[in-house]
Design an enzyme around this catalytic site. Structure first.
Site, PDB file in Angstrom:
ATOM      1  N   HIS A  85      54.537  42.850  34.975  1.00 42.13           N
ATOM      2  CA  HIS A  85      54.731  41.625  35.730  1.00 42.13           C
ATOM      3  C   HIS A  85      55.465  41.917  37.031  1.00 42.13           C
ATOM      4  O   HIS A  85      56.065  42.986  37.208  1.00 42.13           O
ATOM      5  CB  HIS A  85      55.497  40.614  34.897  1.00 42.13           C
ATOM      6  N   GLU A 121      58.233  40.830  38.342  1.00 43.85           N
ATOM      7  CA  GLU A 121      59.665  41.086  38.256  1.00 43.85           C
ATOM      8  C   GLU A 121      59.960  42.515  37.801  1.00 43.85           C
ATOM      9  O   GLU A 121      60.859  43.174  38.337  1.00 43.85           O
ATOM     10  CB  GLU A 121      60.319  40.108  37.265  1.00 43.85           C
ATOM     11  N   CYS A 181      58.943  34.881  32.360  1.00 42.57           N
ATOM     12  CA  CYS A 181      58.581  34.632  30.964  1.00 42.57           C
ATOM     13  C   CYS A 181      59.687  35.079  30.019  1.00 42.57           C
ATOM     14  O   CYS A 181      60.476  35.983  30.305  1.00 42.57           O
ATOM     15  CB  CYS A 181      57.271  35.343  30.623  1.00 42.57           C
ATOM     16  N   CYS A 225      60.153  39.134  30.615  1.00 44.16           N
ATOM     17  CA  CYS A 225      60.832  39.590  31.825  1.00 44.16           C
ATOM     18  C   CYS A 225      62.312  39.210  31.872  1.00 44.16           C
ATOM     19  O   CYS A 225      63.113  39.908  32.506  1.00 44.16           O
ATOM     20  CB  CYS A 225      60.134  39.018  33.056  1.00 44.16           C
ATOM     21  N   ALA A 237      28.236  22.765  51.504  1.00 43.49           N
ATOM     22  CA  ALA A 237      28.149  22.809  52.963  1.00 43.49           C
ATOM     23  C   ALA A 237      27.120  21.778  53.404  1.00 43.49           C
ATOM     24  O   ALA A 237      26.021  21.708  52.844  1.00 43.49           O
ATOM     25  CB  ALA A 237      27.741  24.210  53.433  1.00 43.49           C
ATOM     26  N   ARG A 254      35.182  33.394  46.036  1.00 45.81           N
ATOM     27  CA  ARG A 254      34.518  34.056  44.909  1.00 45.81           C
ATOM     28  C   ARG A 254      35.420  35.130  44.292  1.00 45.81           C
ATOM     29  O   ARG A 254      35.345  35.397  43.094  1.00 45.81           O
ATOM     30  CB  ARG A 254      33.198  34.679  45.367  1.00 45.81           C
ATOM     31  N   LEU A 261      25.208  36.139  44.105  1.00 43.91           N
ATOM     32  CA  LEU A 261      26.428  35.560  43.531  1.00 43.91           C
ATOM     33  C   LEU A 261      27.481  36.632  43.264  1.00 43.91           C
ATOM     34  O   LEU A 261      28.044  36.748  42.167  1.00 43.91           O
ATOM     35  CB  LEU A 261      26.125  34.778  42.249  1.00 43.91           C
ATOM     36  N   GLY A 306      23.482  22.644  44.140  1.00 50.39           N
ATOM     37  CA  GLY A 306      22.900  21.666  45.040  1.00 50.39           C
ATOM     38  C   GLY A 306      23.307  20.247  44.704  1.00 50.39           C
ATOM     39  O   GLY A 306      24.269  19.999  43.964  1.00 50.39           O
ATOM     40  N   SER A 327      26.148  15.628  39.047  1.00 51.20           N
ATOM     41  CA  SER A 327      26.451  15.670  37.615  1.00 51.20           C
ATOM     42  C   SER A 327      27.920  15.975  37.367  1.00 51.20           C
ATOM     43  O   SER A 327      28.556  15.370  36.490  1.00 51.20           O
ATOM     44  CB  SER A 327      25.571  16.718  36.923  1.00 51.20           C
TER      45      SER A 327
END
Length: 350
Positions: free
Chosen positions: A55, A57, A81, A91, A161, A191, A211, A274, A280
C-alpha cells in the site's frame, strides 16, 4: 467549517498525483498515494502500484527508512486500513511504528471493514489525525471504488459523443469519427481507468472496434470488454475476440450483467454504446455518471441516431474543454443497498 492550510492542500494534491499512477492496475482496490513530510518538506513518497502489492503508506515508510529519515507528518488521500481479512497486512500498525505525530487524511474509507476504524486506532495511539482535507477531490478520485465497495455493483459511466444537433453519427448506419484528437486521447485515459468497457451488439457490427487502451509513452492495460448481445448477432470473427484481455458477452438484462460483473470484482464500467444501449441504461437508472462530448459539427443525415437526452436530473455537473470539443460531465446519483449486502461486498479487498 474545517480550516485547511495551503500547505496541507499542497501535500494532499501530491497524494492525488501519486495515486493516479496506479490507475487501472490496483482495482478492485482504491487508488492511494502517500507523502511523508519533515519540517515542511517532502522526505518520502509512495503509491499503491498494483493489486496485492504494498500500500501507499508502506511504500512511503520504506522509502523514508532506506534514507534513514524521520518524519513528523503523513498525508494520505484515503484512510489507512486496519483490517486483516485481505491480501496485505494492515497499514495502521506500521504508521504508528514509523513515529509520525500527525496524519492528514483526505477521506474516510467507505469500506465497512474500515469506515473510521483506522482513524480511531491512530488517535488512540496518540497521533493527531485531521480528516477531510480536499475531501471532495478525494471522493471523486475513488468514486468507482466507493460505489462498488458499498453496493457490490460497478460504477457506470455512460460516455457519448454528439454533434451540435445531438446526432451520434454523421450518417445513419456508418461509423463517424468526429471528435477532436484531444478527446480521443482522453477516451483512452478513461479506458485505462475503468475496469470494463461495454458496447451493444449494434456498435460491434457497425464499427468492429478493438476496445483497447492505447496511450502513447505510458504503460497501459486493456479493460475487460463487455458486449450486450441478446440475439447472438456478434460473430467470433469480431476484433474484440482477438485482442489481448478478456471479452465477455451477456444476453441477460443489464442489471443482471452488472451484478455479475460486480461479483467478479469489476469495479467500474465505461459504456460507449449507441443510442439504444444508452437509452436502456438511462431508463434502468443504472448510470452513475454521464459524459457527453459535444463537437462543433452538424450531422449530414436527418435520420442519423440522436442521443436520447429526455429529462435527466443531475446531482452535480460541470463543463470541460478538450481541443475543439466541449465535455459535459454530470452525476446521476448512486443506488442504495442494505447493510447485509454492503458487508458482503468488501471481502478480499486490499
Amino acid at each position: 467549517m474545517k480550516r485547511v492550510s495551503s500547505g496541507d492542500e499542497f501535500f494532499m494534491r501530491r497524494t492525488f498525483e501519486l495515486a493516479r499512477l496506479g490507475a487501472g492496475f490496483v482495482s478492485p482496490n482504491p487508488m492511494a498515494g502517500c507523502v511523508i513530510v519533515k519540517d515542511g518538506a517532502i522526505v518520502a513518497e509512495g503509491y499503491h502500484k498494483k493489486f496485492g502489492g504494498a500500500h501507499a503508506e508502506i511504500s512511503a515508510i520504506k522509502q523514508a527508512k532506506s534514507r534513514q529519515l524521520t518524519a513528523d507528518s503523513m498525508y494520505i488521500n484515503l484512510e489507512p486500513c486496519v483490517h486483516t481479512d485481505k491480501k496485505t497486512p494492515p497499514c495502521v500498525p506500521e504508521i504508528i511504528r514509523a513515529g509520525v505525530t500527525r496524519v492528514v487524511v483526505g477521506m474516510k474509507d467507505p469500506n465497512p471493514a474500515v469506515a473510521g476504524r483506522g482513524i480511531r486506532a491512530l488517535r488512540r495511539a496518540g497521533i493527531r489525525v485531521d480528516v477531510g482535507v480536499l475531501e471532495k477531490e478525494s471522493r471523486e478520485l475513488n468514486e468507482t471504488y466507493a460505489k462498488w465497495i458499498v453496493t457490490g455493483r460497478p460504477f457506470v459511466l455512460l460516455k457519448v459523443a454528439v454533434t451540435l444537433d445531438g446526432a451520434l453519427t454523421l450518417k445513419k448506419g456508418t461509423r463517424s469519427g468526429f471528435s477532436s484528437p484531444e478527446s480521443y486521447a482522453y477516451v483512452h485515459e478513461l479506458r485505462q481507468l475503468y475496469d470494463a468497457i461495454a458496447l451493444g451488439s449494434e456498435s460491434i457490427l457497425i464499427d468492429n472496434p478493438l476496445l483497447t487502451a492505447r496511450r502513447k509513452g505510458q504503460r497501459s492495460r486493456n479493460p475487460v470488454r463487455v458486449i450486450f448481445d441478446r440475439r447472438g448477432r456478434v460473430q467470433k470473427s469480431a476484433k474484440v475476440f482477438h485482442e489481448p484481455g478478456e471479452t465477455l458477452v451477456f444476453s441477460s438484462s443489464l442489471a443482471a450483467a452488472l451484478r455479475e460483473l460486480g461479483r467478479r470484482g469489476v469495479m467500474s464500467v465505461l459504456v460507449e454504446g449507441g443510442a439504444k444501449l444508452a437509452q436502456s441504461f438511462l431508463r434502468g437508472r443504472l448510470v452513475d455518471k454521464l459524459m457527453v462530448t459535444v463537437t462543433p459539427q452538424v450531422a449530414h443525415d436527418l435520420n442519423a441516431p440522436r442521443f436520447p437526452f429526455g429529462y435527466i436530473r443531475f446531482s452535480k455537473s460541470r463543463w470541460e474543454i478538450r481541443g475543439a470539443d466541449a465535455w459535459f460531465i454530470g452525476y446521476l446519483g448512486m443506488e442504495k443497498k442494505s447493510r447485509a449486502e454492503r458487508d458482503k461486498s468488501w471481502r478480499g479487498v486490499h
